[in-house]
Design an enzyme around this catalytic site. Structure first.
Site, PDB file in Angstrom:
ATOM      1  N   SER A 176     -13.452   3.724  -8.214  1.00  9.88           N
ATOM      2  CA  SER A 176     -12.879   4.188  -7.135  1.00  9.88           C
ATOM      3  C   SER A 176     -11.663   5.210  -7.773  1.00  9.88           C
ATOM      4  O   SER A 176     -11.068   4.794  -8.767  1.00  9.88           O
ATOM      5  CB  SER A 176     -12.121   3.196  -6.167  1.00  9.88           C
ATOM      6  N   TYR A 189      -8.053  -4.918  -4.160  1.00 13.35           N
ATOM      7  CA  TYR A 189      -9.079  -3.818  -4.449  1.00 13.35           C
ATOM      8  C   TYR A 189      -8.877  -2.973  -5.672  1.00 13.35           C
ATOM      9  O   TYR A 189      -9.790  -2.755  -6.424  1.00 13.35           O
ATOM     10  CB  TYR A 189      -9.311  -2.921  -3.029  1.00 13.35           C
TER      11      TYR A 189
END
Length: 285
Positions: A176, A189
């Site tokens: 990400s 995350y």
């Protein structure tokens, strides 16, 4: 694993969420005709019931691959992805369960080999995220779950897949933009995505001598069920993707071609690399 077990995995913030309930619908359909770049291949795509995973499964099928669709508990979404793959003239199986559990990951590989007799591409795409404004808001249970889902699962799947991956196989991991920039409301995350980036590079070094390439894709803000169903705060969701240079969130079918490129022979001289479909945000490599 029974349907009851998988239903119990749904988290209090409604994650992972059903694409069938999302409006507007994410765009998953491939944008161009296939050219046979994955003819005869077999791919496992985790999180393939919706979002980026569905778009990858659809594009891989158009390019000639049979697909194992791995997901948590969104049976309606998974059934639609299966139908999409079959409409492209390819075979598909659906496998539901918790990728944070080693036994289930081993079962995913076994079921895929039983169904198709081989494994050429492993796409580690599934993940979860939870929005928390303060680090003290992150419970021990959530912290463990996020790491189990996002990074432990990749170790477990690769360990189980390794005996079946031959020269020419490809592994593509979904990291990400938060791995590179961080995100103040996604502490756990972002940490897992940093781990995935490092895992991708280290695993590439470990496997490249066997002719197995390992690469990653680091999407920016993409319109999938992940954010609207609890992965982002309401404040951030109101302007989701607008801070990118392009000025909007991306669509799953704008990310899927990166996964295709890294899975096929077009990227035969690439390993340990990460592609960045993120709306124009400049990040360090």
């Amino acid at each position: 694993m029974s349907d009851t077990d998988t239903v119990d995995m749904i988290h209090e913030d409604a994650l992972p969420g059903h694409e069938s309930e999302l409006e507007p619908k994410p765009e998953w359909a491939p944008r161009y005709p296939g050219s046979g770049r994955l003819d005869g291949k077999v791919a496992i795509v985790t999180g393939a019931d919706s979002g980026i995973g569905r778009a990858v499964a659809a594009l891989y099928a158009r390019e000639g691959a049979d697909i194992a669709i791995v997901y948590l508990c969104e049976h309606d979404d998974a059934a639609k992805t299966k139908a999409i793959v079959e409409k492209e003239g390819r075979k598909a199986i659906t496998i539901a369960g918790d990728l944070g559990e080693k036994d289930f990951c081993e079962s995913v590989i076994a079921q895929t080999i039983d169904a198709f007799g081989r494994l050429d591409i492993l796409v580690n795409n599934a993940g979860e995220q939870h929005s928390d404004k303060e680090i003290t808001d992150i419970t021990e249970e959530q912290l463990k779950r996020t790491f189990q889902s996002n990074i432990f699962s990749m170790f477990f799947l690769v360990q189980a897949a390794r005996p079946h991956l031959k020269k020419g196989a490809a592994i593509v991991n979904c990291t990400s933009v938060t791995s590179y920039q961080g995100e103040k409301e996604l502490l756990d995350y972002s940490s897992t995505k940093g781990a995935i980036t490092s895992f991708t590079r280290a695993l590439s070094e470990n496997l490249i001598g066997e002719g197995i390439r390992v690469n990653g894709v680091a999407p920016g803000p993409i319109w999938t069920p992940l954010n609207p169903f609890g992965g982002s705060s309401k404040e951030k969701l109101a302007t989701f993707g607008e801070k990118t240079p392009i000025g909007r969130p991306g669509q799953p079918n704008e990310v899927a071609p990166s996964f295709l490129f890294l899975a096929c022979e077009d990227s035969s001289y690439m390993s340990g690399q990460v592609l960045h479909p993120n709306g124009g945000t400049i990040v360090g490599s």
